[in-house]
Scaffold this active site. Structure first.
Site, PDB file in Angstrom:
ATOM      1  N   GLU A  65      30.937   4.776   7.871  1.00  0.00           N
ATOM      2  CA  GLU A  65      30.762   5.562   9.095  1.00  0.00           C
ATOM      3  C   GLU A  65      29.312   5.772   9.276  1.00  0.00           C
ATOM      4  OE1 GLU A  65      33.199   6.853  11.394  1.00  0.00           O
ATOM      5  OE2 GLU A  65      34.722   5.872  10.394  1.00  0.00           O
ATOM      6  N   ASP A  83      32.429   5.385  22.446  1.00  0.00           N
ATOM      7  CA  ASP A  83      33.852   4.802  22.071  1.00  0.00           C
ATOM      8  C   ASP A  83      34.796   5.475  23.071  1.00  0.00           C
ATOM      9  OD1 ASP A  83      33.866   7.470  20.879  1.00  0.00           O
ATOM     10  OD2 ASP A  83      34.490   6.553  19.077  1.00  0.00           O
ATOM     11  N   THR A  88      31.048  12.406  18.426  1.00  0.00           N
ATOM     12  CA  THR A  88      31.616  12.295  17.058  1.00  0.00           C
ATOM     13  C   THR A  88      30.732  13.014  16.230  1.00  0.00           C
ATOM     14  OG1 THR A  88      32.581  10.120  17.644  1.00  0.00           O
ATOM     15  CG2 THR A  88      31.908  10.625  15.498  1.00  0.00           C
TER      16      THR A  88
END
Length: 280
Positions: A65, A83, A88
């Site tokens: 990640e 995305d 995020t």
């Protein structure tokens, strides 16, 4: 990450432990019997929830990640990676567009009213399900990084990671008779795909695997089943461009599986996105 199906997942998380109360003379005899059984039974192999194994799991996920084994440095991480899930952020990739970031910030507000992120709750509710930054820009990333210095917010991230992702994955892995590696494969999948009803969610990845192999709890071979699960996982990843690089499976999880390292014993060597990592 994709928001987990909280309503269906919660009972499984809560009901794993059963407490039995014995009264009167039954206490002594029951305790003696339990003691005799404990001596006779072989020690069970530790699962992913063993503290040392959990630390390994955090580092493995962080390598994929965040391209780093230092997962604790990711409390402050935040960006829009394009995305379709908005921002995020944090140690597990909480997303403004999938609900788990909203739940996290709400928990933080419950534990520490008036914190620096609490004012964004109305905006987070509005952008949930979208990639919009409406009501969040321009200061939300700066305020997130400020909040990340607070140990209360760090613990909120830990607790939401465990509640939504880690605990359900480990519980399902144990129910399927999987050892530490298999439990990790489940955890990494639920981190990326969530546990909703869409075809690429964790539960449907698992369902796809079950159509071609049985887990140990159903009398199947563990390695055969895990290969089937990873095949299903790769299929799911390739359905979305943002997840189409499957190296976290191909050059990480399959490496451990080919070596027969079903308990994730160290040392561990793997690659993600071509970068090499080692845990001694």
């Amino acid at each position: 990450m994709v928001n987990a199906d909280r309503e269906t997942a919660t009972p499984a998380r809560i009901s794993r432990r059963t407490v039995v109360a014995l009264l009167g003379a039954g206490v002594a005899s029951g305790a003696l019997l339990a003691s005799q059984r404990a001596i006779a039974a072989p020690a069970a192999a530790s699962g992913l929830d063993d503290p040392a194994k959990k630390e390994i799991a955090m580092e493995l996920v962080s390598s994929a990640e965040n391209s780093s084994l230092d997962w604790k440095a990711q409390y402050k991480y935040i960006e829009d990676i394009g995305d379709g899930r908005g921002y995020t952020a944090g140690i597990i990739g909480f997303c403004s567009g999938t609900g788990d970031m909203l739940d996290l910030v709400q928990l933080y507000a419950d534990r520490k009213p008036g914190n620096v992120l609490a004012k964004y709750l109305p905006a987070l509710r509005k952008v949930n399900g979208t990639d919009s930054h409406s009501g969040l820009d321009p200061n939300y990333p700066k305020d997130w990084r400020k909040a990340a210095q607070d140990t209360v917010f760090q613990q909120c991230q830990n607790d939401e990671r465990d509640r939504v992702y880690f605990n359900p994955a480990v519980a399902q892995g144990k129910a399927d008779g999987l050892r530490t590696l298999g439990q990790f494969c489940y955890y990494d999948a639920i981190v990326m795909h969530g546990d909703g009803d869409d075809p690429t969610s964790f539960r449907n990845i698992r369902g796809r695997a079950l159509r071609s192999a049985k887990p140990p709890a159903q009398g199947g071979d563990e390695t055969t089943y895990l290969n089937a699960f990873l095949d299903a996982r790769v299929w799911a990843m390739k359905q979305e461009e943002a997840h189409s690089d499957t190296s976290r499976v191909d050059t990480e999880q399959r490496v451990f599986l080919r070596k027969g390292n079903l308990d994730l014993h160290t040392p561990l060597d793997w690659k993600v996105y071509g970068d090499s990592y080692h845990i001694g």
